[in-house]
Design a protein around this motif. Sequence first.
Motif, PDB file in Angstrom:
ATOM      1  N   VAL A   1     -13.232  -0.844  43.282  1.00 22.39           N
ATOM      2  CA  VAL A   1     -13.641  -2.234  43.048  1.00 22.39           C
ATOM      3  C   VAL A   1     -14.259  -2.798  44.326  1.00 22.39           C
ATOM      4  O   VAL A   1     -13.774  -2.505  45.436  1.00 22.39           O
ATOM      5  CB  VAL A   1     -12.420  -3.086  42.629  1.00 22.39           C
ATOM      6  CG1 VAL A   1     -12.837  -4.504  42.291  1.00 22.39           C
ATOM      7  CG2 VAL A   1     -11.707  -2.441  41.444  1.00 22.39           C
ATOM      8  N   PRO A   2     -15.316  -3.609  44.215  1.00 28.23           N
ATOM      9  CA  PRO A   2     -15.925  -4.188  45.417  1.00 28.23           C
ATOM     10  C   PRO A   2     -14.935  -5.041  46.211  1.00 28.23           C
ATOM     11  O   PRO A   2     -13.962  -5.569  45.670  1.00 28.23           O
ATOM     12  CB  PRO A   2     -17.056  -5.057  44.855  1.00 28.23           C
ATOM     13  CG  PRO A   2     -17.351  -4.484  43.517  1.00 28.23           C
ATOM     14  CD  PRO A   2     -16.044  -3.974  42.995  1.00 28.23           C
ATOM     15  N   THR A   3     -15.208  -5.170  47.482  1.00 26.04           N
ATOM     16  CA  THR A   3     -14.375  -5.994  48.357  1.00 26.04           C
ATOM     17  C   THR A   3     -14.376  -7.447  47.880  1.00 26.04           C
ATOM     18  O   THR A   3     -15.395  -7.967  47.423  1.00 26.04           O
ATOM     19  CB  THR A   3     -14.902  -5.931  49.801  1.00 26.04           C
ATOM     20  OG1 THR A   3     -14.849  -4.569  50.238  1.00 26.04           O
ATOM     21  CG2 THR A   3     -14.066  -6.787  50.745  1.00 26.04           C
ATOM     22  N   ALA A   4     -13.228  -8.094  47.984  1.00 23.86           N
ATOM     23  CA  ALA A   4     -13.094  -9.502  47.608  1.00 23.86           C
ATOM     24  C   ALA A   4     -12.702 -10.327  48.825  1.00 23.86           C
ATOM     25  O   ALA A   4     -12.047  -9.824  49.747  1.00 23.86           O
ATOM     26  CB  ALA A   4     -12.051  -9.672  46.503  1.00 23.86           C
ATOM     27  N   ALA A   5     -13.110 -11.579  48.822  1.00 27.70           N
ATOM     28  CA  ALA A   5     -12.756 -12.497  49.906  1.00 27.70           C
ATOM     29  C   ALA A   5     -12.187 -13.776  49.306  1.00 27.70           C
ATOM     30  O   ALA A   5     -12.672 -14.243  48.271  1.00 27.70           O
ATOM     31  CB  ALA A   5     -13.983 -12.825  50.763  1.00 27.70           C
ATOM     32  N   MET A   6     -11.152 -14.306  49.919  1.00 25.56           N
ATOM     33  CA  MET A   6     -10.556 -15.564  49.464  1.00 25.56           C
ATOM     34  C   MET A   6     -10.157 -16.388  50.669  1.00 25.56           C
ATOM     35  O   MET A   6     -10.108 -15.881  51.799  1.00 25.56           O
ATOM     36  CB  MET A   6      -9.373 -15.311  48.537  1.00 25.56           C
ATOM     37  CG  MET A   6      -8.275 -14.477  49.107  1.00 25.56           C
ATOM     38  SD  MET A   6      -7.336 -13.587  47.823  1.00 25.56           S
ATOM     39  CE  MET A   6      -8.505 -12.316  47.356  1.00 25.56           C
ATOM     40  N   VAL A   7      -9.865 -17.651  50.429  1.00 27.39           N
ATOM     41  CA  VAL A   7      -9.641 -18.581  51.531  1.00 27.39           C
ATOM     42  C   VAL A   7      -8.402 -19.434  51.278  1.00 27.39           C
ATOM     43  O   VAL A   7      -8.204 -19.949  50.176  1.00 27.39           O
ATOM     44  CB  VAL A   7     -10.854 -19.517  51.731  1.00 27.39           C
ATOM     45  CG1 VAL A   7     -10.629 -20.428  52.942  1.00 27.39           C
ATOM     46  CG2 VAL A   7     -12.127 -18.713  51.907  1.00 27.39           C
ATOM     47  N   ILE A   8      -7.587 -19.579  52.328  1.00 27.29           N
ATOM     48  CA  ILE A   8      -6.533 -20.584  52.329  1.00 27.29           C
ATOM     49  C   ILE A   8      -7.053 -21.770  53.119  1.00 27.29           C
ATOM     50  O   ILE A   8      -7.269 -21.676  54.331  1.00 27.29           O
ATOM     51  CB  ILE A   8      -5.241 -20.058  52.983  1.00 27.29           C
ATOM     52  CG1 ILE A   8      -4.699 -18.851  52.212  1.00 27.29           C
ATOM     53  CG2 ILE A   8      -4.191 -21.157  53.039  1.00 27.29           C
ATOM     54  CD1 ILE A   8      -3.444 -18.260  52.827  1.00 27.29           C
ATOM     55  N   VAL A   9      -7.296 -22.870  52.429  1.00 30.99           N
ATOM     56  CA  VAL A   9      -7.737 -24.102  53.085  1.00 30.99           C
ATOM     57  C   VAL A   9      -6.510 -24.985  53.292  1.00 30.99           C
ATOM     58  O   VAL A   9      -5.832 -25.343  52.334  1.00 30.99           O
ATOM     59  CB  VAL A   9      -8.795 -24.846  52.247  1.00 30.99           C
ATOM     60  CG1 VAL A   9      -9.249 -26.103  52.990  1.00 30.99           C
ATOM     61  CG2 VAL A   9      -9.976 -23.934  51.943  1.00 30.99           C
ATOM     62  N   VAL A  10      -6.220 -25.320  54.534  1.00 27.58           N
ATOM     63  CA  VAL A  10      -5.080 -26.172  54.876  1.00 27.58           C
ATOM     64  C   VAL A  10      -5.612 -27.479  55.451  1.00 27.58           C
ATOM     65  O   VAL A  10      -6.445 -27.466  56.362  1.00 27.58           O
ATOM     66  CB  VAL A  10      -4.152 -25.489  55.904  1.00 27.58           C
ATOM     67  CG1 VAL A  10      -2.943 -26.366  56.201  1.00 27.58           C
ATOM     68  CG2 VAL A  10      -3.689 -24.142  55.378  1.00 27.58           C
ATOM     69  N   ASP A  11      -5.154 -28.608  54.906  1.00 25.45           N
ATOM     70  CA  ASP A  11      -5.629 -29.890  55.420  1.00 25.45           C
ATOM     71  C   ASP A  11      -4.680 -30.438  56.485  1.00 25.45           C
ATOM     72  O   ASP A  11      -3.706 -29.779  56.882  1.00 25.45           O
ATOM     73  CB  ASP A  11      -5.835 -30.897  54.282  1.00 25.45           C
ATOM     74  CG  ASP A  11      -4.526 -31.376  53.653  1.00 25.45           C
ATOM     75  OD1 ASP A  11      -3.437 -30.954  54.102  1.00 25.45           O
ATOM     76  OD2 ASP A  11      -4.595 -32.190  52.708  1.00 25.45           O
ATOM     77  N   GLU A  12      -4.966 -31.640  56.962  1.00 24.11           N
ATOM     78  CA  GLU A  12      -4.207 -32.224  58.072  1.00 24.11           C
ATOM     79  C   GLU A  12      -2.761 -32.533  57.693  1.00 24.11           C
ATOM     80  O   GLU A  12      -1.894 -32.644  58.562  1.00 24.11           O
ATOM     81  CB  GLU A  12      -4.912 -33.492  58.556  1.00 24.11           C
ATOM     82  CG  GLU A  12      -6.305 -33.220  59.110  1.00 24.11           C
ATOM     83  CD  GLU A  12      -7.086 -34.504  59.348  1.00 24.11           C
ATOM     84  OE1 GLU A  12      -6.583 -35.579  58.939  1.00 24.11           O
ATOM     85  OE2 GLU A  12      -8.167 -34.431  59.934  1.00 24.11           O
ATOM     86  N   ALA A  13      -2.492 -32.685  56.400  1.00 30.50           N
ATOM     87  CA  ALA A  13      -1.137 -32.968  55.925  1.00 30.50           C
ATOM     88  C   ALA A  13      -0.385 -31.694  55.562  1.00 30.50           C
ATOM     89  O   ALA A  13       0.659 -31.758  54.917  1.00 30.50           O
ATOM     90  CB  ALA A  13      -1.185 -33.904  54.718  1.00 30.50           C
ATOM     91  N   GLU A  14      -0.913 -30.547  55.980  1.00 29.07           N
ATOM     92  CA  GLU A  14      -0.321 -29.240  55.681  1.00 29.07           C
ATOM     93  C   GLU A  14      -0.190 -29.016  54.177  1.00 29.07           C
ATOM     94  O   GLU A  14       0.861 -28.637  53.666  1.00 29.07           O
ATOM     95  CB  GLU A  14       1.022 -29.055  56.387  1.00 29.07           C
ATOM     96  CG  GLU A  14       0.897 -28.936  57.888  1.00 29.07           C
ATOM     97  CD  GLU A  14       2.160 -28.436  58.561  1.00 29.07           C
ATOM     98  OE1 GLU A  14       3.230 -28.450  57.919  1.00 29.07           O
ATOM     99  OE2 GLU A  14       2.078 -28.021  59.725  1.00 29.07           O
ATOM    100  N   ARG A  15      -1.296 -29.246  53.478  1.00 23.65           N
ATOM    101  CA  ARG A  15      -1.389 -28.945  52.064  1.00 23.65           C
ATOM    102  C   ARG A  15      -2.439 -27.848  51.874  1.00 23.65           C
ATOM    103  O   ARG A  15      -3.413 -27.769  52.628  1.00 23.65           O
ATOM    104  CB  ARG A  15      -1.774 -30.181  51.263  1.00 23.65           C
ATOM    105  CG  ARG A  15      -0.783 -31.333  51.370  1.00 23.65           C
ATOM    106  CD  ARG A  15      -1.271 -32.537  50.586  1.00 23.65           C
ATOM    107  NE  ARG A  15      -2.609 -32.953  51.042  1.00 23.65           N
ATOM    108  CZ  ARG A  15      -3.364 -33.857  50.417  1.00 23.65           C
ATOM    109  NH1 ARG A  15      -2.930 -34.439  49.303  1.00 23.65           N
ATOM    110  NH2 ARG A  15      -4.552 -34.182  50.898  1.00 23.65           N
ATOM    111  N   VAL A  16      -2.229 -27.016  50.850  1.00 19.47           N
ATOM    112  CA  VAL A  16      -3.110 -25.880  50.581  1.00 19.47           C
ATOM    113  C   VAL A  16      -3.950 -26.169  49.333  1.00 19.47           C
ATOM    114  O   VAL A  16      -3.420 -26.606  48.301  1.00 19.47           O
ATOM    115  CB  VAL A  16      -2.295 -24.588  50.376  1.00 19.47           C
ATOM    116  CG1 VAL A  16      -3.219 -23.423  50.050  1.00 19.47           C
ATOM    117  CG2 VAL A  16      -1.471 -24.275  51.617  1.00 19.47           C
TER     118      VAL A  16
END
Length: 205
Positions: free
Chosen positions: A47-62
């Motif tokens: 399977v092709p490589t996959a990329a994902m992101v954890i975005v964390v804001d200033e209030a420590e929310r994902v």
Amino acid sequence: MQVGGRRATEWTMHGERVVDDTRRAALSIADVELPNGVRFEQYVLRVPTAAMVIVVDEAERVLMMWRHRFILDRWVWELPGGYIDPDEEPAVCAAREVEEETGWRPRSLEPLVTFQPMVGTIDQTNLVYLSRGADHVGTAPDINETERVEWIPLDDIERRLRLGEILRSGSVAGLLALLLLKAQGRLCGRLNRRARLGKRVRCVE
């Protein structure tokens, strides 16, 4: 111990024939030999490589997506991400997927963890990036990708993992890596460095 340049416990693949490569993934059958000489055939999915992101804001929310997975027939929380197109830079793909799927544009990306989801059968590299903050670009989330997008408190992630609300391997691996950073005090330290650079940050330990 090595035998003929190979480790005594190393499996040997004598060949691989493709069964179906008409979709994004390629299904094949491998001719495999065990260390004790037993040979058998096994399905392999490349399977092709996959990329994902954890975005964390200033209030420590994902930033996460609530979506239905038809194979399991379950609703789950997932990180935004997707397959990397041919000749596409992984970080570019990761940022593009976040914006397309959630309507938020990551401000920065840094590698967090790389893993393989099922090394006995599937060959797929998964790259998880960490983004500290994102900007809403006004585009609606893709209805084919998610029912809704929400910011989930980091302190609530462990509970949702236990409840089985987060199942996808990339989301689980990435979020556990993030929780480890926080437990080690490294997440807070990085946020504090951003604060010294004039970024508005709330850090809670």
